[in-house]
Design a protein around this motif. Structure first.
Motif, PDB file in Angstrom:
ATOM      1  N   PRO A  37     -26.542  16.449   8.067  1.00  0.00           N
ATOM      2  CA  PRO A  37     -25.816  17.531   8.772  1.00  0.00           C
ATOM      3  C   PRO A  37     -26.419  17.870  10.128  1.00  0.00           C
ATOM      4  O   PRO A  37     -25.697  18.293  11.039  1.00  0.00           O
ATOM      5  CB  PRO A  37     -25.911  18.722   7.804  1.00  0.00           C
ATOM      6  N   GLU A  40     -31.374  16.689   4.785  1.00  0.00           N
ATOM      7  CA  GLU A  40     -30.957  17.588   5.882  1.00  0.00           C
ATOM      8  C   GLU A  40     -30.725  16.828   7.200  1.00  0.00           C
ATOM      9  O   GLU A  40     -30.134  17.363   8.142  1.00  0.00           O
ATOM     10  CB  GLU A  40     -31.998  18.688   6.117  1.00  0.00           C
ATOM     11  N   ILE A  48     -23.138  10.041   8.629  1.00  0.00           N
ATOM     12  CA  ILE A  48     -22.822  10.560   9.963  1.00  0.00           C
ATOM     13  C   ILE A  48     -21.584   9.886  10.560  1.00  0.00           C
ATOM     14  O   ILE A  48     -20.834  10.515  11.295  1.00  0.00           O
ATOM     15  CB  ILE A  48     -24.069  10.424  10.879  1.00  0.00           C
ATOM     16  N   ASN A  54     -25.000  14.993  12.636  1.00  0.00           N
ATOM     17  CA  ASN A  54     -23.626  14.475  12.601  1.00  0.00           C
ATOM     18  C   ASN A  54     -22.875  14.886  13.867  1.00  0.00           C
ATOM     19  O   ASN A  54     -23.439  15.503  14.766  1.00  0.00           O
ATOM     20  CB  ASN A  54     -22.900  14.907  11.312  1.00  0.00           C
ATOM     21  N   ASP A  55     -21.591  14.522  13.931  1.00  0.00           N
ATOM     22  CA  ASP A  55     -20.778  14.816  15.100  1.00  0.00           C
ATOM     23  C   ASP A  55     -21.354  14.150  16.352  1.00  0.00           C
ATOM     24  O   ASP A  55     -21.716  14.819  17.317  1.00  0.00           O
ATOM     25  CB  ASP A  55     -20.639  16.334  15.306  1.00  0.00           C
TER      26      ASP A  55
END
Ligand SMILES: [Zn+2]
Length: 258
Positions: free
Chosen positions: A169, A166, A204, A172-173
């Motif tokens: 996500p 987990e 990532i 990321n970004d």
């Protein structure tokens, strides 16, 4: 202008408590707003050594209560507020830091403008800086990593944790990914190792990965060969933080070289 100064890069007990590397936390500045993250042992001294004035701090963040992340929090609260004469600043920390066996002294809390209990998904804004604690980590005590963004940059900091899927996500970004990588090899402790960092960076894909919070054995073996391995296996520009390193958070072209 936005920058991040590493007031320490020590992670494991040996490096921290022998001060073989510093353990003062991270100082973020963005357009005149200043935030100190994880003021471990010696943070006040490291601020002053790096010509950073604690009275200019707007906020302190504790990601968790372990002493290598929180030992100087009371010292910094008094430094911000002139020993309580001028209450100032916001403290963001897990409930664990305030309640049972607190690391934030009760008498000191009146010296702050505000103290806030963070939890998973908590978001907060200080001037133009957006702060988010997307995920509770697996680290024994209540622990959260951080996402920080402005119009100029997006930064994710994966602090102490065992690896779990987990994480990708949740963080990321981002343009810059900071990872607390304590070990070279997998160990039966809730900390990240080189292979975990490779999985996270591959998942990532930031413009720049910065590794920090090193343990003694990794530091003794030499960090650079591991940085080369990570870079080769991810294709992402990766550096090892050093004490006093100051990153320009807005200079994307520098992040993308190589
Ligand atoms: Zn910890």
């Amino acid at each position: 202008m936005s920058s991040l100064c590493f007031l320490g890069t020590a992670g494991g007990r040996v490096l921290v408590f022998r001060q073989l590397r510093a353990s003062g936390g991270l100082w973020l500045e963005s357009n005149g707003t200043n935030i100190l993250i994880d003021p471990g042992p010696g943070s006040l001294i490291r601020c002053l050594e790096n010509k950073l004035d604690p009275q200019k701090l707007d906020a302190i963040i504790l990601t968790h209560k372990h002493l290598d992340h929180s030992a100087d929090v009371n010292v910094i609260i008094e430094a911000i507020s002139e020993g309580g004469l001028k209450p100032k600043g916001i403290l963001l920390a897990p409930a664990d830091c305030y309640d049972n066996d607190p690391v934030v002294l009760k008498y000191n809390r009146a010296y702050l403008e505000k103290f806030i209990r963070i939890d998973q998904g908590f978001k907060y804004q200080i001037n133009d800086i957006n702060i988010e604690f997307p995920l509770r980590h697996e680290h024994g005590v209540e622990t959260y990593g951080i996402k920080i963004s402005t119009d100029q940059f997006k930064l994710s900091h994966i602090v102490d944790t065992k690896y779990f899927n987990e994480l990708i996500p949740a963080y990321n970004d981002c343009d810059i990914l900071i990872i607390n990588m304590v070990f070279s090899d997998p160990m039966p402790y809730p900390h990240l190792c080189v292979d975990d960092a490779i999985k996270l960076i591959n998942g990532i894909q930031p413009a720049l990965a910065v590794l920090t919070h090193f343990g003694y054995r990794l530091w003794e073996k030499g960090i650079e060969p591991y940085i080369d391995k990570i870079q080769q296996q991810t294709g992402v520009k990766t550096i090892a933080a050093t004490d006093g390193l100051k990153l320009d958070l807005e200079n994307k072209s520098e992040m993308n070289f190589g």
